[in-house]
Design a protein around this motif. Structure first.
Motif, short mmCIF file in Angstrom:
data_model
loop_
_atom_site.label_atom_id
_atom_site.label_comp_id
_atom_site.label_asym_id
_atom_site.label_seq_id
_atom_site.Cartn_x
_atom_site.Cartn_y
_atom_site.Cartn_z
N MET A 132 0.83 -1.19 0.00
CA MET A 132 0.00 0.00 0.00
C MET A 132 0.87 1.25 0.00
O MET A 132 0.37 2.34 -0.09
CB MET A 132 -0.93 -0.02 1.22
N LYS A 133 2.17 1.08 0.09
CA LYS A 133 3.09 2.23 0.11
C LYS A 133 3.17 2.88 -1.26
O LYS A 133 3.55 4.03 -1.39
CB LYS A 133 4.47 1.78 0.57
N ASN A 134 2.80 2.15 -2.28
CA ASN A 134 2.83 2.64 -3.64
C ASN A 134 1.59 3.51 -3.91
O ASN A 134 0.47 3.02 -3.78
CB ASN A 134 2.88 1.42 -4.58
N PRO A 135 1.78 4.78 -4.33
CA PRO A 135 0.63 5.66 -4.59
C PRO A 135 -0.33 5.11 -5.65
O PRO A 135 -1.53 5.30 -5.56
CB PRO A 135 1.26 6.97 -5.06
N GLU A 136 0.21 4.40 -6.65
CA GLU A 136 -0.65 3.86 -7.70
C GLU A 136 -1.57 2.76 -7.15
O GLU A 136 -2.74 2.67 -7.51
CB GLU A 136 0.17 3.31 -8.87
N ILE A 137 -1.01 1.92 -6.27
CA ILE A 137 -1.81 0.86 -5.67
C ILE A 137 -2.88 1.46 -4.75
O ILE A 137 -4.03 1.04 -4.75
CB ILE A 137 -0.92 -0.15 -4.89
N PHE A 138 -2.49 2.50 -4.01
CA PHE A 138 -3.45 3.18 -3.15
C PHE A 138 -4.59 3.77 -3.99
O PHE A 138 -5.76 3.59 -3.67
CB PHE A 138 -2.78 4.29 -2.34
N GLU A 139 -4.24 4.44 -5.07
CA GLU A 139 -5.25 5.06 -5.93
C GLU A 139 -6.16 3.99 -6.55
O GLU A 139 -7.38 4.16 -6.63
CB GLU A 139 -4.58 5.87 -7.03
N GLN A 140 -5.59 2.89 -6.95
CA GLN A 140 -6.36 1.79 -7.51
C GLN A 140 -7.32 1.22 -6.46
O GLN A 140 -8.49 0.95 -6.76
CB GLN A 140 -5.41 0.69 -8.01
N THR A 141 -6.85 1.06 -5.23
CA THR A 141 -7.68 0.57 -4.14
C THR A 141 -8.82 1.54 -3.87
O THR A 141 -9.97 1.15 -3.71
CB THR A 141 -6.83 0.37 -2.86
N TYR A 142 -8.48 2.82 -3.83
CA TYR A 142 -9.47 3.88 -3.60
C TYR A 142 -10.56 3.81 -4.68
O TYR A 142 -11.75 3.79 -4.38
CB TYR A 142 -8.78 5.24 -3.60
#
Length: 174
Positions: free
Chosen positions: A1-11
């Motif tokens: 979850m440290k990756n901004p892209e993964i966070f944005e995808q999760t969001y």
């Protein structure tokens, strides 16, 4: 979850589902959105400290906890929310993940036979109270009483299955 892209995808993937879930518990559009937003802010702020194995159950549990926390801070009776949550689970019973159905069927099996039959007709077959009364040859009031009693009994059983709640909710279709 440290990756901004993964966070944005999760969001992007979970925002709508979490917002719908939050709304079913709060019945307040703005509050529901704020709660989900707070969960994602907290997730991002704690990204270095968290070790999450399964993101879906984590997010739904976090939203539920935030809703409870909000109402607790406002001296609201949490049992009202728990009832809404259980109503939501019961109302969406037919779309629950098949793997969890076994546990829920155990609850159904504890219902008296006629009560179970009436509830299944009402929730699974989407039959109206009038249709059930006609088919079973009983009064509409008896059908209503049986449904009410069955739901009450299931609510009690759901309290024992509280650990399933995040998993049940994540398989809902919004």
């Amino acid at each position: 979850m440290k990756n901004p892209e993964i966070f944005e995808q999760t969001y992007t993937e979970y925002w709508k589902k979490l917002n719908a879930f939050s709304y079913t518990m709060t019945q307040d559009k703005d509050l529901a959105q704020n709660i989900v937003q707070d969960v994602f802010i907290d997730l991002w702020e704690r990204k270095d400290d968290l070790n999450i194995n399964a993101i879906e159950p984590y997010l739904f549990r976090a939203v539920k906890n935030q809703v409870f926390k909000h109402y607790q801070n406002n001296r609201f009776d949490k049992t009202i929310l728990e009832d809404q949550f259980e109503d939501y689970v019961i109302d969406n019973f037919a779309s629950i993940d098949p793997e969890l159905m076994d546990s829920l069927y155990t609850l159904l099996d504890k219902l008296p036979e006629k009560r179970k039959e009436v509830l299944l007709m009402y929730k699974f077959q989407d039959m109206s109270i009038d249709q059930i009364a006609d088919e079973l040859g009983i009064s509409k009031q008896t059908v209503k009483n049986q449904i009410s009693s069955a739901l009450k009994q299931l609510r009690e059983g759901l309290k024992d299955l509280a650990w399933l709640a995040p998993y049940i909710i994540l398989h809902q279709k919004f």
